[in-house]
Design a protein around this motif. Structure first.
Motif, PDB file in Angstrom:
ATOM      1  N   GLN A   5      20.643   8.417 -24.329  1.00 50.03           N
ATOM      2  CA  GLN A   5      19.309   7.867 -24.526  1.00 50.03           C
ATOM      3  C   GLN A   5      18.407   8.857 -25.253  1.00 50.03           C
ATOM      4  OE1 GLN A   5      18.553   6.965 -20.337  1.00 50.03           O
ATOM      5  NE2 GLN A   5      18.298   4.806 -20.869  1.00 50.03           N
ATOM      6  N   GLN A   6      18.486  10.116 -24.851  1.00 50.64           N
ATOM      7  CA  GLN A   6      17.644  11.132 -25.468  1.00 50.64           C
ATOM      8  C   GLN A   6      17.975  11.296 -26.951  1.00 50.64           C
ATOM      9  OE1 GLN A   6      18.069  15.026 -23.736  1.00 50.64           O
ATOM     10  NE2 GLN A   6      16.117  15.753 -24.559  1.00 50.64           N
ATOM     11  N   VAL A   7      19.253  11.346 -27.274  1.00 48.17           N
ATOM     12  CA  VAL A   7      19.654  11.464 -28.668  1.00 48.17           C
ATOM     13  C   VAL A   7      19.204  10.233 -29.454  1.00 48.17           C
ATOM     14  CG1 VAL A   7      21.640  11.547 -30.227  1.00 48.17           C
ATOM     15  CG2 VAL A   7      21.579  13.037 -28.220  1.00 48.17           C
ATOM     16  N   GLY A   8      19.398   9.050 -28.879  1.00 48.73           N
ATOM     17  CA  GLY A   8      18.986   7.826 -29.557  1.00 48.73           C
ATOM     18  C   GLY A   8      17.497   7.786 -29.818  1.00 48.73           C
ATOM     19  N   ASP A   9      16.702   8.190 -28.833  1.00 40.14           N
ATOM     20  CA  ASP A   9      15.247   8.204 -29.008  1.00 40.14           C
ATOM     21  C   ASP A   9      14.832   9.150 -30.133  1.00 40.14           C
ATOM     22  OD1 ASP A   9      14.960   6.371 -27.011  1.00 40.14           O
ATOM     23  OD2 ASP A   9      14.328   7.813 -25.479  1.00 40.14           O
ATOM     24  N   LEU A 132      16.642  17.177 -31.964  1.00 38.41           N
ATOM     25  CA  LEU A 132      17.899  16.433 -31.989  1.00 38.41           C
ATOM     26  C   LEU A 132      19.086  17.362 -31.787  1.00 38.41           C
ATOM     27  CD1 LEU A 132      19.341  13.702 -32.490  1.00 38.41           C
ATOM     28  CD2 LEU A 132      19.346  14.291 -34.925  1.00 38.41           C
ATOM     29  N   TYR A 133      19.093  18.491 -32.461  1.00 41.87           N
ATOM     30  CA  TYR A 133      20.191  19.448 -32.310  1.00 41.87           C
ATOM     31  C   TYR A 133      20.275  19.974 -30.881  1.00 41.87           C
ATOM     32  CZ  TYR A 133      20.527  19.628 -37.440  1.00 41.87           C
ATOM     33  OH  TYR A 133      20.682  19.318 -38.766  1.00 41.87           O
ATOM     34  N   LEU A 134      19.113  20.201 -30.290  1.00 43.57           N
ATOM     35  CA  LEU A 134      19.095  20.695 -28.912  1.00 43.57           C
ATOM     36  C   LEU A 134      19.626  19.632 -27.950  1.00 43.57           C
ATOM     37  CD1 LEU A 134      15.612  22.467 -28.943  1.00 43.57           C
ATOM     38  CD2 LEU A 134      17.853  23.555 -29.000  1.00 43.57           C
ATOM     39  N   ALA A 135      19.203  18.388 -28.144  1.00 46.52           N
ATOM     40  CA  ALA A 135      19.656  17.314 -27.262  1.00 46.52           C
ATOM     41  C   ALA A 135      21.159  17.105 -27.390  1.00 46.52           C
ATOM     42  CB  ALA A 135      18.906  16.025 -27.589  1.00 46.52           C
ATOM     43  N   GLY A 138      22.895  19.543 -25.434  1.00 44.49           N
ATOM     44  CA  GLY A 138      22.608  19.531 -24.008  1.00 44.49           C
ATOM     45  C   GLY A 138      21.661  20.627 -23.579  1.00 44.49           C
ATOM     46  N   LEU A 139      20.977  21.243 -24.558  1.00 42.80           N
ATOM     47  CA  LEU A 139      20.023  22.303 -24.256  1.00 42.80           C
ATOM     48  C   LEU A 139      18.655  21.701 -23.950  1.00 42.80           C
ATOM     49  CD1 LEU A 139      21.021  24.694 -27.178  1.00 42.80           C
ATOM     50  CD2 LEU A 139      21.455  25.102 -24.745  1.00 42.80           C
ATOM     51  N   GLY A 140      17.902  22.369 -23.074  1.00 45.25           N
ATOM     52  CA  GLY A 140      16.548  21.927 -22.787  1.00 45.25           C
ATOM     53  C   GLY A 140      15.635  22.180 -23.979  1.00 45.25           C
ATOM     54  N   CYS A 141      14.636  21.321 -24.137  1.00 44.68           N
ATOM     55  CA  CYS A 141      13.718  21.415 -25.273  1.00 44.68           C
ATOM     56  C   CYS A 141      12.286  21.332 -24.756  1.00 44.68           C
ATOM     57  CB  CYS A 141      13.996  20.290 -26.261  1.00 44.68           C
ATOM     58  SG  CYS A 141      12.847  20.224 -27.648  1.00 44.68           S
TER      59      CYS A 141
END
Length: 385
Positions: A5-9, A132-135, A138-141
């Motif tokens: 979901q996070q990547v899609g958003d 996007l790269y962080l998500a 799996g890294l926190g942003c």
């Protein structure tokens, strides 16, 4: 929110805009004033094209052989020497990892040197795909807004810092605003980072993709000169006016914490992530041009013209010293409607929501002065409709 979901958003804003972009091109064809993505339609300095043509004309098979994952050693030597002179730092060839542009440099750096649940801090507005790269990794942003004048807000950085924060990404010059951080700002930031991470020094990632597009000042201080634990990423394409050629590098500061073993790990990361060094011909071009100072007279003239035209119509433009961009405040209270109305009139600009900030829009100076004047007039008409 789950990882998909996070990547899609994070994917959707640019994808939505790309659909608007395509529809506008279909509707208006060659009449479109496309000021969205930085694809200039004319050259300010033709030398990179001339050097590329010369290199291609005399290339033999060995010139196009496979390179090591970090790039040809001879190319890395040339770039390290040029960067050492520019940044006044003792870079060596091992400090330089050749990449297919700054995007690959950032992706490899984040995937190689950081591990979930570690966190990385970003200053907004910022380039669209940092989060996007962080998500994806799996890294926190943590998004930290810049100050009202779009410069660094040290108090906000300190307030947002966490025990898991391992890095801060800044761009110098700043994209999309065109601001150039001053020496005193970078010194203050370095002091703060040393205070916030005394035992395990945080990494400062300096995105210098627009370093050679400083048109209104003679100084663009290097973050690596002020903070020892710095990784610099760079793109040649911006300076060459060849953004689609994808040539850049990662440069690890000579003083970077030895425990990171960053140069070796980054070279391994190129292989582990499936990335490869830039195409052979582009590496040779980088070596040939890494010491060249480009003629920015045309860019400076176009910047002053565009800013003057927008100011004439009452558009609030953020002061800037660098990049091919003009960052302006949305003159209405509804940014999506404003951008869509401009597209209906055949003018394409990028909304600041793509850069993780509301209320602004970015213009790329892709066209000559007459077309910029026409675009400024249409922006004014839409603003006052």
């Amino acid at each position: 929110m789950t990882w998909p979901q996070q990547v899609g958003d994070l994917l959707h804003p640019l994808e939505d805009y790309t659909r608007l972009h395509a529809a506008t091109l279909r509707r208006h064809g060659g009449r479109v004033l496309d000021l969205s993505f930085p694809n200039p339609r004319f050259l300010h300095d033709a030398r990179p094209y001339e050097v590329l043509a010369e290199l291609a004309a005399r290339t033999d098979p060995l010139d196009l052989r496979y390179s090591p994952f970090g790039g040809y050693t001879s190319v890395r030597l040339r770039i390290a020497a040029a960067l050492a002179r520019a940044h006044d730092q003792p870079y060596t060839w091992k400090s330089i990892i050749m990449t297919a542009g700054a995007t690959a440099a950032l992706s490899v750096t984040l995937r190689t040197l950081f591990t979930p649940p570690e966190r990385v801090m970003l200053i907004t507005p910022c380039w669209m795909d940092y989060p996007l790269y962080l998500a994806e990794r799996g890294l926190g942003c943590d998004l930290v807004p810049a100050a009202g004048d779009k410069r660094l807000d040290l108090a906000a950085i300190e307030h947002a810092w966490t025990p898991l924060t391992r890095a801060l990404i800044i761009s110098q010059p700043v994209s999309p605003t065109g601001i150039v951080y001053r020496d005193e700002e970078l010194r203050a930031l370095a002091t703060l980072l040393q205070q916030l991470s005394p035992e395990h020094p945080a990494v400062l990632i300096a995105d210098e993709a627009h370093r050679d597009q400083v048109w209104a000042t003679t100084s663009c201080p290097a973050p690596a000169a002020h903070y020892p634990h710095t990784i610099t990423v760079y793109s040649f394409g911006k300076a060459w006016q060849m953004p689609g050629q994808r040539a850049g590098y990662i440069a690890t500061s000579p003083q970077l914490a030895p425990c990171l073993d960053a140069p070796r790990r980054l070279e391994q990361g190129m292989r582990l992530t499936g990335h490869a060094a830039p195409a052979a011909l582009l590496q040779h071009l980088a070596a040939a041009l890494c010491d060249v100072s480009f003629d920015l007279t045309g860019l400076a003239d176009l910047q002053r013209h565009a800013r003057g035209e927008l100011a004439k119509y009452g558009v609030d433009v953020l002061p800037g010293d660098a990049t091919r961009f003009v960052y302006a405040r949305c003159p209405t209270g509804d940014l999506p409607t404003f951008v869509s109305a401009l597209a209906q009139r055949g003018v394409l600009v990028l909304p600041s929501t793509v850069f993780h900030e509301p209320g602004w829009f970015r213009i790329s100076l892709n066209t000559p002065e007459p077309e910029m004047s026409q675009a400024a007039r249409i922006i004014s008409e839409v603003a006052h409709a």
